[in-house]
Scaffold this active site. Structure first.
Site, PDB file in Angstrom:
ATOM      1  N   GLU A  68       0.830  -1.207   0.000  1.00 20.30           N
ATOM      2  CA  GLU A  68       0.000   0.000   0.000  1.00 20.30           C
ATOM      3  C   GLU A  68       0.864   1.257   0.000  1.00 20.30           C
ATOM      4  O   GLU A  68       0.537   2.257  -0.653  1.00 20.30           O
ATOM      5  CB  GLU A  68      -0.936   0.011   1.210  1.00 20.30           C
ATOM      6  CG  GLU A  68      -2.003  -1.062   1.178  1.00 20.30           C
ATOM      7  CD  GLU A  68      -1.525  -2.379   1.758  1.00 20.30           C
ATOM      8  OE1 GLU A  68      -0.319  -2.504   2.048  1.00 20.30           O
ATOM      9  OE2 GLU A  68      -2.358  -3.301   1.908  1.00 20.30           O
ATOM     10  N   PRO A 271      11.743 -13.958   1.513  1.00 28.61           N
ATOM     11  CA  PRO A 271      10.538 -14.112   2.343  1.00 28.61           C
ATOM     12  C   PRO A 271       9.809 -12.780   2.521  1.00 28.61           C
ATOM     13  O   PRO A 271      10.439 -11.720   2.594  1.00 28.61           O
ATOM     14  CB  PRO A 271      11.087 -14.609   3.683  1.00 28.61           C
ATOM     15  CG  PRO A 271      12.466 -15.104   3.381  1.00 28.61           C
ATOM     16  CD  PRO A 271      12.968 -14.277   2.251  1.00 28.61           C
ATOM     17  N   ARG A 272       8.502 -12.863   2.598  1.00 26.19           N
ATOM     18  CA  ARG A 272       7.692 -11.661   2.822  1.00 26.19           C
ATOM     19  C   ARG A 272       8.022 -11.017   4.169  1.00 26.19           C
ATOM     20  O   ARG A 272       8.027  -9.800   4.296  1.00 26.19           O
ATOM     21  CB  ARG A 272       6.209 -12.047   2.764  1.00 26.19           C
ATOM     22  CG  ARG A 272       5.242 -10.924   3.104  1.00 26.19           C
ATOM     23  CD  ARG A 272       5.228  -9.855   2.044  1.00 26.19           C
ATOM     24  NE  ARG A 272       4.159  -8.888   2.296  1.00 26.19           N
ATOM     25  CZ  ARG A 272       3.978  -7.789   1.570  1.00 26.19           C
ATOM     26  NH1 ARG A 272       4.774  -7.526   0.560  1.00 26.19           N
ATOM     27  NH2 ARG A 272       2.991  -6.972   1.845  1.00 26.19           N
ATOM     28  N   GLY A 313      13.583  -3.597   1.784  1.00 25.41           N
ATOM     29  CA  GLY A 313      13.662  -2.564   0.760  1.00 25.41           C
ATOM     30  C   GLY A 313      14.565  -2.877  -0.414  1.00 25.41           C
ATOM     31  O   GLY A 313      14.965  -1.965  -1.138  1.00 25.41           O
ATOM     32  N   GLU A 314      14.900  -4.168  -0.629  1.00 24.04           N
ATOM     33  CA  GLU A 314      15.806  -4.510  -1.727  1.00 24.04           C
ATOM     34  C   GLU A 314      15.147  -5.421  -2.772  1.00 24.04           C
ATOM     35  O   GLU A 314      15.847  -6.116  -3.505  1.00 24.04           O
ATOM     36  CB  GLU A 314      17.086  -5.153  -1.191  1.00 24.04           C
ATOM     37  CG  GLU A 314      17.978  -4.185  -0.437  1.00 24.04           C
ATOM     38  CD  GLU A 314      19.394  -4.717  -0.262  1.00 24.04           C
ATOM     39  OE1 GLU A 314      20.349  -4.009  -0.630  1.00 24.04           O
ATOM     40  OE2 GLU A 314      19.539  -5.866   0.230  1.00 24.04           O
ATOM     41  N   LEU A 340       2.820  -7.139 -10.144  1.00 27.13           N
ATOM     42  CA  LEU A 340       3.116  -6.051 -11.079  1.00 27.13           C
ATOM     43  C   LEU A 340       4.576  -5.613 -11.043  1.00 27.13           C
ATOM     44  O   LEU A 340       5.159  -5.294 -12.078  1.00 27.13           O
ATOM     45  CB  LEU A 340       2.194  -4.865 -10.796  1.00 27.13           C
ATOM     46  CG  LEU A 340       0.694  -5.175 -10.958  1.00 27.13           C
ATOM     47  CD1 LEU A 340      -0.148  -3.994 -10.518  1.00 27.13           C
ATOM     48  CD2 LEU A 340       0.380  -5.546 -12.407  1.00 27.13           C
ATOM     49  N   GLU A 341       5.179  -5.590  -9.856  1.00 29.71           N
ATOM     50  CA  GLU A 341       6.589  -5.197  -9.776  1.00 29.71           C
ATOM     51  C   GLU A 341       7.488  -6.162 -10.553  1.00 29.71           C
ATOM     52  O   GLU A 341       8.333  -5.722 -11.329  1.00 29.71           O
ATOM     53  CB  GLU A 341       7.034  -5.082  -8.323  1.00 29.71           C
ATOM     54  CG  GLU A 341       6.532  -3.827  -7.627  1.00 29.71           C
ATOM     55  CD  GLU A 341       7.116  -3.671  -6.235  1.00 29.71           C
ATOM     56  OE1 GLU A 341       7.697  -4.650  -5.724  1.00 29.71           O
ATOM     57  OE2 GLU A 341       6.996  -2.576  -5.663  1.00 29.71           O
TER      58      GLU A 341
END
Length: 438
Positions: A68, A271-272, A313-314, A340-341
């Site tokens: 988000e 991993p998320r 963040g990578e 989408l990314e």
């Protein structure tokens, strides 16, 4: 009768929240011990501000987690460009890092207050927002009610209702209507989402498409990327990203099944939730696999099997190391993660069949040939093997995914048009209050 019952239920929720508020510290402390809360900023969860309120109009934008937050970044940048102050709240440590990385000092970041009356009231008393913009499916009753009682316009953007959420709200339609009547506008991701919000009493509703399509690809540190590319060299790679419990083991098993066919295969697993990676790394080691942990600065050597992406963040870095990406929360978990990314970074997208939360995006990618759904581990292994062997098919899939993302763009412009009646008066107010009126 149902309306009276809804009011009574919401009043009970308000009272219950006030009653448990003094006891909630233990819960927040436990979350902090698990790395799910920022220890140094826990006070913000109780509505205690970490910054002074700036002068002039303030727009409160809330984005729950990483997806988000990334989705609203372009929207926030446009609002800041109008000269209006933005307070951005998020609910996770990871999303706070993303906000800092992509928006920096252009906005004020705070952790979202707990949905309890004392915390919400304290937050609103301090920031006094002129407009609240909420991203996706964050429906917090106390926050909505408190904003409504203060007559602060609330707009839900990139709105989405999963199958499960819709069924749950539909059973309590009277309660949904009592909440959604407080929303000044809903900007939904898809026609299906728009119809669901309308069925639950939201008015008016606009369909925009997915804001995530209008974001820029996730960035990557160029030096780190070049270093990892040198370490991997010409070895074949594939990635399993945004994985949930059980999917890391599946990816490791796929690696074991394929490494005999693809010499030097490197499997990248992201991993998320990075806090799970100690257990994941131990599991891989027990399977006899050589693991290089990114967080430890370990290099990919000749005998490395798994590059474990356990940093925050990578994602842009990991996706640029491969041309094949399995997107998690779709095989052993339900709902799916954003495809989408990976698609916009020229990767062939694979996923399990449980992708209900991103149904439209996956359908568009599948129809164009940019994505493929797999049933289980063996089917995933077959798909990865096929794409590694067939360069032409792989590149066709990559190109189809990137083209599909381009065709889906436009949600940001529609969202800004829907927000214009709420934002423009604040832009004028900000200019009039500025020294010299400019």
């Amino acid at each position: 009768m149902s309306e009276r019952w809804a009011r009574a239920l919401l009043s009970s929720y308000r009272l219950a929240g006030a009653a448990v508020y003094p006891l909630i510290g233990t819960y927040v402390a436990w979350r902090a011990s698990k790395g799910k809360e920022d220890r140094t900023r826990r006070r913000e969860r109780y509505g205690l501000a970490g910054r002074e309120r700036p002068s002039g109009p303030v727009i409160w934008v809330h984005a729950a987690s990483v997806g988000e937050t990334i989705a609203v970044v372009p929207l926030v940048q446009h609002i800041v460009g109008y000269g209006v102050n933005v307070v951005l709240t998020t609910g996770t440590v990871t999303s706070a890092h993303v906000a800092d990385e992509r928006l920096g000092k252009g906005v004020i970041h705070q952790y979202v207050p707990l949905d309890l009356k004392p915390a919400v009231s304290r937050f609103l008393d301090h920031w006094q927002p002129d407009l609240a913009i909420i991203a996706e499916s964050e429906i917090w009753p106390m926050t909505i009610l408190e904003l409504g009682s203060r007559r602060v316009p609330q707009v839900l953007v990139n709105g989405r209702l999963s199958d499960r959420s819709f069924k749950s709200w539909k059973k309590r339609a009277y309660l949904a209507e009592a909440l959604f009547e407080n929303l000044a506008h809903v900007v939904a991701q898809s026609e299906a989402d728009g119809e669901r919000f309308q069925a639950l009493g939201a008015r008016p509703v606009t369909v925009s498409g997915n804001l995530k399509v209008d974001t820029v690809p996730p960035p990557a540190d160029e030096k780190a990327l070049a270093s990892l590319q040198r370490q991997i060299g010409r070895r074949p790679t594939w990635a399993a990203v945004s994985t949930h419990d059980g999917e890391e083991a599946v990816a490791a098993e796929v690696h074991t099944m394929l490494r005999g066919r693809h010499r030097g295969l490197v499997t990248i697993i992201v991993p998320r939730h990075p806090e799970r990676t100690d257990a994941i790394a131990a599991q891989f080691t027990a399977m006899g696999l050589n693991v290089a942990r990114r967080s430890a600065g370990a290099k990919v050597t000749a005998d490395t099997d798994i590059l474990l992406g356990d940093t925050i963040g990578e994602m842009g870095l990991y996706l640029r190391l491969t041309e094949i990406a399995f997107v998690g929360r779709s095989l052993t978990s339900e709902g799916g993660q954003n495809p989408l990314e990976p698609a916009m970074l020229d990767t062939a997208v694979l996923a399990g069949r449980n992708v209900q939360n991103f149904r439209e995006a996956y359908q568009r990618l599948i129809d164009s040939g940019g994505a493929k759904l797999v049933r289980d581990r063996d089917m995933l292994a077959g798909a990865v093997n096929f794409l590694l062997v067939n360069e032409v098919a792989r590149h066709e899939m990559m190109a189809a995914g990137a083209a599909t993302v381009d065709q889906m763009r436009g949600a940001l412009a529609i969202t800004l048009r829907a927000l214009e009646p709420f934002i423009q008066p604040l832009v004028v107010k900000a200019r009039l209050e500025r020294p010299g009126g400019r």
